[in-house]
Design an enzyme around this catalytic site. Sequence first.
Site, short mmCIF file in Angstrom:
data_model
loop_
_atom_site.label_atom_id
_atom_site.label_comp_id
_atom_site.label_asym_id
_atom_site.label_seq_id
_atom_site.Cartn_x
_atom_site.Cartn_y
_atom_site.Cartn_z
N LYS A 1 0.82 -1.22 0.00
CA LYS A 1 0.00 0.00 0.00
C LYS A 1 0.85 1.26 0.00
O LYS A 1 0.32 2.37 0.07
CB LYS A 1 -0.95 -0.02 1.21
N LYS B 1 -1.13 -13.85 -6.72
CA LYS B 1 -2.27 -13.47 -5.91
C LYS B 1 -3.45 -13.01 -6.77
O LYS B 1 -3.26 -12.27 -7.73
CB LYS B 1 -1.86 -12.33 -4.97
N LYS C 1 -8.56 -7.73 -6.31
CA LYS C 1 -9.32 -6.72 -7.04
C LYS C 1 -8.37 -5.69 -7.66
O LYS C 1 -8.52 -5.33 -8.83
CB LYS C 1 -10.29 -6.03 -6.08
#
Length: 340
Positions: free
Chosen positions: A122, A203, A206
């Site tokens: 992030k 992975k 979204k």
Amino acid sequence: MAEKKHVILTGDRPTGKLHIGHYVGSLKNRVALQNTGKYDTYIMIADQQALTDNARDPEKIRRSLHEVSLDYLAVGIDPQKSTIFVQSQIPALSELTMHYLNLVTVSRLKRNPTVKTEIQQKKFGESVPAGFLIYPVSQAADITAFKADTVPVGDDQEPMLEQTREIVRTFNRIYDQEILVEPEGVFPPKGEGRIPGLDGNAKMSKSLGNAIYLSDDADTIQKKVMSMYTDPTHIKVSDPGHVEGNTVFTYLDIFDPDKDQVAKLKEQYQAGGLGDVKIKRYLNDVLQAELKPIRERRKRYAANIDYVDQVLKEGSARANEVANQTLKEVRDAIGINYFG
Ligand code: TRP
């Protein structure tokens, strides 16, 4: 005396719809455990945890609350057998978190491998929200409030369980009482728990745009399957192909109940003569068979959102009773129930 039932507490952050990665990583396990009848099952929509890195976009979390609830009901989580509830509606969880924070060091929090990876992904750098850094402690509150001994989750959650066990041991030792319970994770069978993305990325997520959702319609699923990453060296149908690292075969290993058939197809593909289009069509049939009943149940519940709200409201009321009882014991143990 009746034997005490095992207790399950688990959940997901509502940051969008759930995909087939969630399904094989944890939802399937939860439904199977629920249906054994051996557990008191609590399934929590972790909206407060989701807010730890979405404080500026609460609308996304609000919307996702229904999406995740529908996904739960669609895969077979049964409100008659499991208590589905919403984290932010259980104030005791916040207070438990405050008490546990005093038992954990900042350096231990910074070492949690899953949180570490997320901070990198992030791109938080030094600007990581304090609430995000401490979410494993709030997760310990979630689990211990219900005295859960069993937590069915994906592999990435093991560090949370480890940290929860440390908090439990520290609490019980310091306050010299066996109040809190150490949880164990229940993980999917080896090789079946982590499904790569459609593009072959390790992975499915979204943000990477490489997921198949439980709510996807039949056409969307087919388009996604036909776009999947296979073997870049398999150019002509007659060329021998590779099955390792070939996403189509990884999915077949996970989803096709007919293991003999998968073994035969692998042999043919490796020998040459089995085309990508054909194998993708086969995978499409397998996936459609698994996802169609889920999608149809989801649609039925989506047409009755009042019922879904009722499930969450009743579940949250039940969850409050249990969590308040644990909080009382914790306050007693610390000795801060000053006025009885
Ligand atoms: N951390 C979990 C996730 O991101 C969600 C979660 C919150 C959870 N509290 C929990 C899972 C307690 C299991 C038990 O998916």
